[in-house]
Design a protein around this motif. Sequence first.
Motif, PDB file in Angstrom:
ATOM      1  N   GLU A 268      26.870   8.967 -26.057  1.00  0.00           N
ATOM      2  CA  GLU A 268      26.921   7.775 -26.892  1.00  0.00           C
ATOM      3  C   GLU A 268      25.602   7.733 -27.639  1.00  0.00           C
ATOM      4  O   GLU A 268      24.533   7.757 -27.023  1.00  0.00           O
ATOM      5  N   TYR A 269      25.693   7.699 -28.954  1.00  0.00           N
ATOM      6  CA  TYR A 269      24.491   7.704 -29.782  1.00  0.00           C
ATOM      7  C   TYR A 269      24.492   6.478 -30.660  1.00  0.00           C
ATOM      8  O   TYR A 269      25.435   6.227 -31.389  1.00  0.00           O
ATOM      9  N   THR A 270      23.427   5.697 -30.555  1.00  0.00           N
ATOM     10  CA  THR A 270      23.263   4.519 -31.384  1.00  0.00           C
ATOM     11  C   THR A 270      22.138   4.802 -32.371  1.00  0.00           C
ATOM     12  O   THR A 270      20.958   4.744 -32.004  1.00  0.00           O
TER      13      THR A 270
ATOM     14  N   CYS B 168      27.555  10.803 -21.451  1.00  0.00           N
ATOM     15  CA  CYS B 168      28.774  10.204 -20.893  1.00  0.00           C
ATOM     16  C   CYS B 168      29.375  11.022 -19.764  1.00  0.00           C
ATOM     17  O   CYS B 168      30.129  10.490 -18.965  1.00  0.00           O
TER      18      CYS B 168
ATOM     19  N   ASP C 197      28.273  12.885 -30.261  1.00  0.00           N
ATOM     20  CA  ASP C 197      28.855  11.551 -30.185  1.00  0.00           C
ATOM     21  C   ASP C 197      30.321  11.569 -30.614  1.00  0.00           C
ATOM     22  O   ASP C 197      31.168  10.947 -29.981  1.00  0.00           O
TER      23      ASP C 197
ATOM     24  N   VAL D 298      20.219   7.387 -27.028  1.00  0.00           N
ATOM     25  CA  VAL D 298      21.300   8.298 -26.684  1.00  0.00           C
ATOM     26  C   VAL D 298      21.535   8.234 -25.178  1.00  0.00           C
ATOM     27  O   VAL D 298      20.596   8.042 -24.403  1.00  0.00           O
TER      28      VAL D 298
END
Length: 120
Positions: free
Chosen positions: A97-99, A108, A91, A105
Amino acid sequence: MTTSNVNQREDTTAGESRGNRRRTNEEQLDAVFEVLADARRRRIIRILRTQDGDTVPVPALAQTLATREPTDPEPDQLVISLRHVHLPKLDATGVIEYTAERSQVRYCGPSLVERLLDQV
């Protein structure tokens, strides 16, 4: 100050600006090489590349990753490794993109990563 001095100062500033931008690009390149140097992270990226930009829950990623690991690790151990080591690094370099809060995840697909992985 003469006109030549003004131009010289502008040229120096422009050169310093380009140098800073170059260092930033070099630092970014180093970060990408660092994350791709790890075989597990390359496997993670390859799994996420197949998801067509969809988000993937971390436990599902761990389950898929477990089938591709040479040592047959437990998916629960992989979830911990993913959340605390691999996903934050990926990330930070903009590869994914990691939340963490939602445990999701998404890949990108930076062009540099794509080109490098196609060579490996």
